[in-house]
Write an enzyme that holds these catalytic residues in place. Sequence first.
Site, PDB file in Angstrom:
ATOM      1  CG  ASN A 117      -3.251   3.958   1.069  1.00 54.34           C
ATOM      2  OD1 ASN A 117      -4.440   3.954   1.400  1.00 54.34           O
ATOM      3  ND2 ASN A 117      -2.540   2.853   0.973  1.00 54.34           N
ATOM      4  CB  SER A 150      -0.925   0.009   1.213  1.00 61.15           C
ATOM      5  OG  SER A 150      -0.193  -0.211   2.379  1.00 61.15           O
TER       6      SER A 150
HETATM    7  N1  3HC Z   1     -17.684  -9.892   0.532  1.00 56.80           N
HETATM    8  C1  3HC Z   1     -19.021  -9.907   0.279  1.00 56.80           C
HETATM    9  N2  3HC Z   1     -19.908  -9.106   0.900  1.00 56.80           N
HETATM   10  C2  3HC Z   1     -19.415  -8.236   1.810  1.00 56.80           C
HETATM   11  C3  3HC Z   1     -18.038  -8.146   2.113  1.00 56.80           C
HETATM   12  C4  3HC Z   1     -17.158  -9.023   1.436  1.00 56.80           C
HETATM   13  N3  3HC Z   1     -15.843  -9.038   1.679  1.00 56.80           N
HETATM   14  N4  3HC Z   1     -17.850  -7.187   3.037  1.00 56.80           N
HETATM   15  C5  3HC Z   1     -19.057  -6.675   3.328  1.00 56.80           C
HETATM   16  N5  3HC Z   1     -20.001  -7.313   2.584  1.00 56.80           N
HETATM   17  C6  3HC Z   1     -21.436  -7.126   2.613  1.00 56.80           C
HETATM   18  C7  3HC Z   1     -21.920  -6.665   3.973  1.00 56.80           C
HETATM   19  O1  3HC Z   1     -22.063  -7.729   4.874  1.00 56.80           O
HETATM   20  C8  3HC Z   1     -23.232  -6.006   3.632  1.00 56.80           C
HETATM   21  O2  3HC Z   1     -24.190  -7.037   3.500  1.00 56.80           O
HETATM   22  P1  3HC Z   1     -25.602  -6.970   4.319  1.00 56.80           P
HETATM   23  O3  3HC Z   1     -26.395  -5.936   3.545  1.00 56.80           O
HETATM   24  O4  3HC Z   1     -26.149  -8.344   4.177  1.00 56.80           O
HETATM   25  O5  3HC Z   1     -25.263  -6.571   5.704  1.00 56.80           O
HETATM   26  C9  3HC Z   1     -22.946  -5.414   2.245  1.00 56.80           C
HETATM   27  O6  3HC Z   1     -21.778  -6.069   1.727  1.00 56.80           O
HETATM   28  C10 3HC Z   1     -22.598  -3.933   2.322  1.00 56.80           C
HETATM   29  O7  3HC Z   1     -23.705  -3.291   2.761  1.00 56.80           O
HETATM   30  P2  3HC Z   1     -23.655  -1.828   3.424  1.00 56.80           P
HETATM   31  O8  3HC Z   1     -25.025  -1.262   3.344  1.00 56.80           O
HETATM   32  O9  3HC Z   1     -22.968  -1.864   4.737  1.00 56.80           O
HETATM   33  O10 3HC Z   1     -22.751  -1.146   2.392  1.00 56.80           O
HETATM   34  P3  3HC Z   1     -22.177   0.078   1.743  1.00 56.80           P
HETATM   35  O11 3HC Z   1     -23.082   0.521   0.685  1.00 56.80           O
HETATM   36  O12 3HC Z   1     -21.633   1.109   2.695  1.00 56.80           O
HETATM   37  O13 3HC Z   1     -20.912  -0.640   1.045  1.00 56.80           O
HETATM   38  C11 3HC Z   1     -18.570  -0.718   1.347  1.00 56.80           C
HETATM   39  C12 3HC Z   1     -19.908  -1.242   1.820  1.00 56.80           C
HETATM   40  C13 3HC Z   1     -18.356  -1.159  -0.110  1.00 56.80           C
HETATM   41  C14 3HC Z   1     -17.476  -1.351   2.209  1.00 56.80           C
HETATM   42  C15 3HC Z   1     -18.586   0.851   1.425  1.00 56.80           C
HETATM   43  O14 3HC Z   1     -18.949   1.235   2.725  1.00 56.80           O
HETATM   44  C16 3HC Z   1     -17.277   1.476   1.093  1.00 56.80           C
HETATM   45  O15 3HC Z   1     -16.943   1.681  -0.074  1.00 56.80           O
HETATM   46  N6  3HC Z   1     -16.503   1.835   2.140  1.00 56.80           N
HETATM   47  C17 3HC Z   1     -15.205   2.445   1.957  1.00 56.80           C
HETATM   48  C18 3HC Z   1     -14.182   1.368   1.868  1.00 56.80           C
HETATM   49  C19 3HC Z   1     -12.826   1.926   1.540  1.00 56.80           C
HETATM   50  O16 3HC Z   1     -12.580   3.126   1.534  1.00 56.80           O
HETATM   51  N7  3HC Z   1     -11.871   1.028   1.271  1.00 56.80           N
HETATM   52  C20 3HC Z   1     -10.518   1.413   0.981  1.00 56.80           C
HETATM   53  C21 3HC Z   1      -9.727   1.581   2.231  1.00 56.80           C
HETATM   54  S1  3HC Z   1      -8.065   2.043   1.880  1.00 56.80           S
HETATM   55  C22 3HC Z   1      -7.357   0.617   1.392  1.00 56.80           C
HETATM   56  O17 3HC Z   1      -7.911  -0.429   1.382  1.00 56.80           O
HETATM   57  C23 3HC Z   1      -5.945   0.727   0.965  1.00 56.80           C
HETATM   58  C24 3HC Z   1      -5.024   0.120   1.932  1.00 56.80           C
HETATM   59  O18 3HC Z   1      -3.745   0.121   1.327  1.00 56.80           O
HETATM   60  C25 3HC Z   1      -4.934   0.853   3.239  1.00 56.80           C
END
Ligand code: 3HC
Length: 382
Positions: A194, A122
Amino acid sequence: MSVSITKITVLGSGVMGHGIAQVSAMAGYQVTLRDIEQSFLDRAMEKVRWSLNKMVEKQKLSQAQADEIFSRITPVVDLKQALAGADLLIEAVPEDMNLKKKVYAEVDGVSEQKTLYASNTSTLPITEMAALTNRPDRFIGLHFFNPPQLMPLVEVIPGNSTNAGMVDMAMNFIRKVGKQPVLCKKDVAGFIVNRVFIPLVHEAAYCMDRDNATMTQIDSAVKFRMSFPMGIFELADYTGLDVIHKATVEMHSRDKKVILPHPKVKQLFEEKSLGQKIGKGFYEYKGEKYERINLTEQEAATYDPIKLLAVAANNAAWLITKGVCSKEELEKALKLGMGLKKELFVTVQEFGPQNVVRTLNELAAKYGQFYEPDPYLVNYRG
Ligand code: 3HC
């Protein structure tokens, strides 16, 4: 360089490794998932099963498809066995250069000549990592986002020695696994997303101190007034405080201007309050696999997130000024990698570019050069 990728080996079965293995298997690849202990692999395969079940529940996959995908992933502890016949290696081991050095020395000892190398690092420099290996020309950064199963972005980062064919292979591979690549044109600390995200975690902690605001006030404002899908403390917990801390140390060691570390992140890391995965980070959790913080529009109305917006926009502007990506690529990366529901510079426009720049100048006068506004932002008129 024309290569056909059939067999993928993913090294490291943590949050990112198991997800990358799953998305590769979903695209039809034969995947070997490797870790140093069988218990880590068992836990990873359980997470893959959970994720596939969610997709079945949401009718994105049939049960038969999910079973077939699961069966395409073979968990293996022995490194030589894991790398046998691999066309592409994707390394997703913890973010520590000494560990990577050790891992690549072992990998070089047993991998076949044809195997291409990619790292999901990352923040670590791709050029430096490539130089640890016996094939720096066939080494590239492929930075997936958490959770890889849901986030559509992958940053593709060539090092100084990476050959052009490797870049083409990477762009094609990412499209084949159903993701969208964004080319990070310079191997800068934090790459694109990041560079915006990690400093924001620290800024949120400063906002708590300086504005006497609560975590849910700040997070609600980030979610409802800056159009993020999650609050920033919530996202830090979701990402893992170990990941955030290590990225912070690395980014800070490469460039002091990129980040202003707040001691809280290091403190949480040292206390092993690593976030949602262990039930405690900034917030506390019940320990479920996927848990969200209750954030509301009412609370959002009680906190003005302009300092957070200003820091995000300033780092975004730096990326554009330095030619790491265009404004369009930046917005695409933030939308697909962090789920922003509105373009960052549209939010800047709504808050007023002059207000954003004034906020940065005030912060710079009090707290130093980290906040000095980038020329792109100073001249930004929308
Ligand atoms: N596989 C399948 N389903 C999953 C899952 C996975 N790994 N993780 C979560 N889900 C499911 C949840 O359980 C939920 O299901 P449910 O409705 O039955 O409870 C559904 O997906 C998501 O529903 P939400 O209503 O909670 O969802 P959102 O519309 O908020 O979407 C998200 C979830 C896609 C995680 C969204 O919140 C998002 O985009 N968050 C930001 C994440 C982000 O910024 N990631 C990057 C971080 S930085 C990084 O990774 C870089 C590293 O180098 C640091």
